[in-house]
Every structure is written in C-alpha cells, then in structure tokens.
Design an enzyme around this catalytic site. Structure first.
Site, PDB file in Angstrom:
ATOM      1  CD  GLU A   1       6.155 -22.074 -67.227  1.00 46.20           C
ATOM      2  OE1 GLU A   1       6.748 -21.356 -68.028  1.00 46.20           O
ATOM      3  OE2 GLU A   1       6.492 -23.239 -66.957  1.00 46.20           O
ATOM      4  CG  ASP A   2       2.839 -23.803 -70.142  1.00 47.47           C
ATOM      5  OD1 ASP A   2       3.472 -22.791 -69.778  1.00 47.47           O
ATOM      6  OD2 ASP A   2       3.364 -24.775 -70.698  1.00 47.47           O
TER       7      ASP A   2
END
Length: 715
Positions: free
Chosen positions: A76-77
């Site tokens: 996600e990051d």
C-alpha cells in the site's frame, strides 16, 4: 540490542532458527522499503510493523503471520507489487499481505458506506485465511496504543470504528484480552473525561475494598486446600469500558456495580472444575438461577468456563469463574491460542471449527444482502451474541443470539426450513412464531410446501441470517409476482390487437429490450407489473416499426382522444397475485364489488371500488386506471369495515362477537364509542370471503336483539 533482535530472542521459545531468520529477512526488506518514511510521532515507519509483529509474537503466531505483519504496509505505502513479495517470501505470505492491504480505508460516498464496504472485504479476507484478520487486529491494536499523535477528530473516528467493529470481532474470535484492550483504549479516546473519572473511582473503591477482598480470597483458597483440590484463586478486575456500559445500559450507580466481588479459579483439568464448584457451593450459598455451564455448552466463540454467583461474607455477591489453564488461555487469546495453522484438509479443533462455521455464515449473509449497509447491519447483530441454547427435536443443540424467535431458529437450521415455516411448537406446545426463545427449550418447526416468508417477520427476527434471507425471499417473490402480473397486463392489451406475446418475432422483442436498455423479457414484464412502464405503450412498441419517439407521441395522442382498451375484456383478479397487487384501505373492495385498478410506479396495482372518491382526479387517465373484474375462482379473505349501532344491553358486544364467529368471519379490529346514554357505536374490521359472505354475516347480526343500524364503511 536492536528491536528485531529483541523480537528474535522472544521467538526462540517456539519457532525454528530457520523460521526466525525468515522473519528477520522480512523485517530488513520492510526497513528498506519504508526508508525515509516516518510516523506522525516522528519515529521511523518500520517501528510500526515491528510492533505489530511483536503483538502477534505474544499470541505465539506462526512465522508466516509475523512476516506478513512486517510487510503489511509495503504494497500500500511503497508501491512494491504483490508479485515481488511472492518471489521473495512465497505465495502464502504475499496473499496474507495482500489480504491485509485490501482491508485499508477506501473513499466512498458516506462514512457508513465506507465502513460497511471495509467490513465486507474483511469478511471475505477472513474466510480465505483467518490469519489476515489476526494481522489486521494487531495492526489496529498498535494504532490504538499510539493514538496520541493524531488529531482529536481522527482519533475519535478510529476509536468509534474500533468499538463498533474490531472489538466485537476480537470477542467473536474468543480473543478477550485483545477485545478488552480495544474497548478501554477506544473508551479513553472517545470519552477522555468519563474514562478518567471512572478510573479514579475504581482506584478509590479498590482501596476501600482491599480488606474484604483479601478475606474472601483467603477463604476460597483455604476451602480448596481442605478439599484437596489443586487450584489458583485470583481477583478479577472489571475493565473501565464494561463498568461504563453497565452503568449506561442498566442505569445502575457505580457503587452497585463495584459491590460485586469477582474471582477466577484456575485448575488442572475439567473434572476438577466441577469438584471445585461443589466445594465453593458448600462454602457460600449460591444465588438461584445464576449458575451457567459453558464447559458442557461452550459459547459461540469457543469460550469455556463454569460461572456461579454466591452470597459471600456480610451478604456481598461474589461472582466466580472456574476453568482449566487451557480454557484460560483460550478465553484470553481465542483462536490465536497455541496457534497452529491448519490447511482445509486437516481436522479443525473446536475453536477453529466454530470460527469457520461463523465465517461461512458471514459469507452467506454477504451473498444474500442487498447492499453493503444491509450486510453490516446484519453482521453487527451477530457480532454481539448474548446466546440462548435450544434443542432440535432430535436433541441437537443450536446456539442463537438472545431474543431470537422460532423464525430465527428455523433459518439457523436451514434457509429452506425458514422460507417454508408456517408454525412452531416450543416444548411440544403450539406457540407464536414471534415468541422469544429461552435456553433449554426444544423447538420444532412446522413447514408446508409452497409456504412463503411473511414480511411481518422482519419486525421481530433477531439474527442477521433470518433478516437477510427473508428480505432476499421477499425481493425474489415480488419480482416473480411482478413478472406474472406484467405478462397478464401485456397479453390483455395484445389480445385487443388480435395477437399475443408468442406471435411477436424474437428480433422485435430484442429491439424493444435494446431501446429500453433491458437485458431480458422478464425484466420488461416486471417493470410493467410494478407500474414503471405502461402495458399499452409497450404493446405498441412491440407491434410497430416506427422509431420509439414516434410511437410514444402517437400513444399519447390516442390516450387523450379515447381510451384504447374500451372493448377489451377486463382483467380478472384472483386474490393470489401477491405483493404487487394490494387492496386499498380507503374503500376495502371485496369480491362482488365493481372494481378498478390504480397503477402506481414502483408499487404495482392498488385495487379500489369503482365509486371510490380517492380516484376522482385520476378517472380520465387511461394509463393509470384499469377496469377489472373478479375471477370466478377468487380465493382468500378480504377486509371490510362495518359500523353497527346498538342499544345498551348487558353482554351485547359478546353476542355480536359470537355471531361474527358463527358466521365464519374473523375480527381484525373492534372499537366501541358511546353516542349517547342509550346507543353505542361499534366499528369493526372483519375478514370475509366476498359480498355473499358479507350479506349472510349482516343478516345474522341484524337478527340480534338491540341492533339499530348496520352500515358498511367505504372511504
């Protein structure tokens, strides 16, 4: 020593050296991926995944879960794809990380919808691999522990979600310690002042109670020693949120809640639990009706223990829980206790099997729910299972949430049993389907082929499964009834053009479906049956080669010039059309009355008496008003309202009711109004089969002495 090495030391107690090295490798990969990123508190971002892995290590989770915890924010990051993780750490770890990533917040039109969508994704991820939710719960726990760095409104939003969703899930998975910490951290962030006041009150009360608490503890310990029973007695603290909830829900003062002294006795084996119970019942007198055996019948989340309440020293109530060390571990860590991940081919132990069963139920709910909000409403009910335990006629135990009814029980047995349920027996006596069930009852469901769920059930069912299945069945029933009515309305118009649906070429039907942007003929017929589309307009479109706009214009001019269906035979009403045909309450038409149908968009057809004053403004609209007749074989009972004027006499109302019953009619509603000292006016809502039945009934009522006048109410 670095954070990862401290964790590695802890892991040596239950993991292999090679597995610990894989956890280390995942940590260094995450450290590199998150390089330069910091948390809101200013710490390097990698401290968060390391802390999450630490929480899972306390639960003794397997190395793959710990690796997924290290990597849970990488996709996600940092933009690293799932495939790259799969190449480095294997498909299983990549799937776990992907599952956790998919549970992250997404943008939706409303917060309620966002939460509902997230929960749906969580349910699906849990069903695929339960470890996904364990990693997510540990992630949420560390976020809750570090809420202080966030803005107050954000921390309140996260806390509310935690109290509404994550704490109940932890509880449902039997993870009491985690659930308790979620509740106390959420309470502190949501209501800091209330939390501080209750915490201070608990500290003060603890000081005042210390002497009495020690006396009770010593007497319990001495009792076990005298009986030669091995066991450890510990005082049990109530956590802040549970005190607050009890004060709020039960409207009790703080002192009333703290007056109860709670203890836990931990023993070596199940047999000792029951022997300890006998010993403490000999020491102090038990409260009647307060003993619960969750060892013989575990709670839905796998929790096992004996619960009893005693009259202690000076009459103070003492709550005691008696359980084995294994049950204590299960009570605190639930499904994560002594974690051993099993494949689908392995035999699942009791807790895993129960969790799998619950998840299967969650997936069924998801498939039949109409929307994500309906789904979350249903699942929230099932997340707070204050259970009752009832038996099938063959002795099988069924666990249901408190307040469940025989209809909930029927759907718990099987969806088909629920859908075809018509009556029930509780402990061999006939009982209403709305009666709340109590533990220990035997419930038998009576079914009938062709029976359908009743919309009224939605007002009393408790379980999400029952509510969801009733809605699903009603929606399906309404759709099929709308198709049947739509087909009759369309065929009726086509007959006036000396053709039928069968004679219309398939390509012409397909062309009209394309014009209307519909997939199937059933969709079109349902739209006609629900009143969203006019049968006459649709018939003209099916028969015409003109462009759609020209047909619409032509139909409008015809409709204003004359009613096109003046020579058609009226549509016959059978009384069995279902939910898409309803009878107007303003004039209560019954078989034999001249009737018309009023077609309302989205609701289908409402049947009125021809003379009903409520239709005055619509009479010229041939698109909405349809001439009807009653079918020769009309069936069912129909509501009719009568006004009966009676002279005052003792027992006259009872005589009136008896006459109605003898005439084979039933009373839905009765109200009595005194007009003057001599005359009473009785208003009755009755169920009759038709006008002939009504005239027989009126004749019987008129024969009663004291009846002055009978009037049928219309409008």
């Amino acid at each position: 020593m670095s954070g990862i090495e401290v964790l590695a030391d802890r892991l040596e107690s239950y993991l292999e050296p090679e597995q610990i090295n894989q956890v280390r490798r995942a940590y260094f990969y995450a450290e590199q991926a998150h390089d330069g990123q910091t948390r809101r508190s200013g710490e390097p971002y990698v401290t968060h995944p390391l802390a999450v892995a630490g929480i899972l290590a306390d639960m003794r989770l397997d190395h793959q879960s710990l690796m997924a915890a290290m990597l849970h924010d990488v996709i996600e990051d940092t933009g690293i794809p799932k495939e790259a993780l799969a190449a480095q750490f294997g498909e299983t770890v990549a799937d776990l990380v992907d599952g956790v990533s998919k549970l992250t917040q997404m943008k939706f039109e409303s917060k309620a919808e966002a939460q509902a969508e997230n929960f749906q994704k969580m349910a699906l991820a849990m069903a695929q691999d339960i470890r996904v939710i364990l990693v997510k719960l540990a992630d949420r726990l560390h976020n809750m522990r570090t809420l202080g760095a966030l803005r107050p409104e954000k921390s309140r939003r996260i806390s509310r979600e935690t109290l509404e969703i994550y704490a109940p899930i932890a509880n449902r998975l039997g993870m009491h310690s985690l659930s308790t910490e979620f509740e106390d951290l959420g309470f502190k962030a949501m209501y800091p002042m209330r939390s501080r006041m209750i915490a201070q009150a608990v500290r003060d009360a603890r000081g005042n109670r210390k002497e009495l608490l020690n006396q009770i503890l010593e007497s319990l310990q001495a009792c076990l020693e005298r009986a030669g029973l091995p066991g450890t007695v510990v005082g049990r603290e109530k956590h802040l949120y549970s005190i607050y909830e009890k004060m709020r829900e039960k409207r009790r003062a703080f002192n009333e809640i703290m007056d109860v002294y709670a203890f836990r006795i931990i023993v070596d084996k199940v047999d000792t639990c029951y022997r300890v119970l006998g010993a403490v019942h000999g020491l102090y007198k038990p409260f009647p009706g307060r003993f619960k055996d969750y060892i013989a019948i575990p709670k839905a989340n796998g929790y096992q223990s004996l619960h009893t309440t005693l009259f202690g020293l000076h009459g103070v109530p003492i709550e005691i829980q008696i359980r084995t060390e294994e049950m204590e571990e299960m009570a605190n860590n639930g499904i994560a206790a002594h974690w051993l991940y099993k494949s689908k081919d392995d035999v699942l132990n009791g807790q895993h099997a129960r969790t799998r069963q619950w998840l299967k139920g969650v997936l069924e709910l998801q498939q039949s729910a109409g929307s994500s909000l309906e789904f979350i409403e249903n699942v929230k009910i099932d997340l707070f299972p204050d259970e009752v335990y009832v038996f099938t006629p063959k002795g099988r135990i069924m666990e249901l949430p408190k307040g469940s009814t025989p209809v909930d029980f029927a759907y718990a047995v099987h969806t088909d049993v629920g859908n075809s349920c018509i009556a029930c027996r509780i402990n061999r006596r006939l009982a209403p389907l709305s009666e709340p069930l109590e533990s220990g009852q035997t419930v038998e469901i009576i079914t009938a082929p062709g029976a359908r769920p009743n919309p009224a059930w939605l007002s009393f069912v408790t379980t999400g499964k029952a509510r969801s299945n009733i809605r699903h069945a009603l929606k399906h029933q309404r759709q099929s009834e709308a198709i049947a009515l739509g087909e009759r309305l369309l065929e009726k118009v086509l007959v006036s053009f000396e053709t039928s649906l069968e004679q219309i070429p398939e390509q012409r039907i397909q062309r009209v479906l394309r014009d209307y942007d519909m997939a199937t003929l059933e969709d079109l017929l349902a739209d006609i049956g629900l009143g969203n589309r006019m049968a006459y307009v649709t018939a003209r479109r099916l028969l015409s080669n003109d462009a759609p706009a020209e047909v619409e214009a032509s139909v409008r001019s015809e409709a204003t010039a004359q009613q096109p269906s003046s020579e058609e035979a009226p549509l016959a009403i059978r009384g069995t059309e279902g939910m898409v045909v309803s009878f107007a309450r303003c004039c209560n038409p019954i078989p034999g009355d001249p009737i018309v149908g009023f077609i309302t968009s989205g609701k289908g057809m409402v049947i009125h008496q021809e003379t009903c004053s409520n239709l005055a403004e619509h009479r010229g609209n041939s698109e909405q008003i349809l001439h009807l007749t009653w079918d020769k074989n009309v069936s069912g009972e129909f509501t009719v309202e009568l006004r009966v004027e009676l002279e005052h006499q003792r027992g006259i109302i009872a005589q009136l009711a008896t006459s109605i019953t003898v005439a084979d009619a039933s009373i839905d509603k009765i109200s009595v109004d005194e007009r003057d000292g001599k005359i009473s006016v009785v208003q009755l809502a009755l169920r009759v089969r038709g006008r002939l039945h009504l005239s027989q009934l009126i004749k019987r009522i008129r024969a009663l002495q004291g009846v002055v006048r009978i009037t049928r109410l219309k409008n």
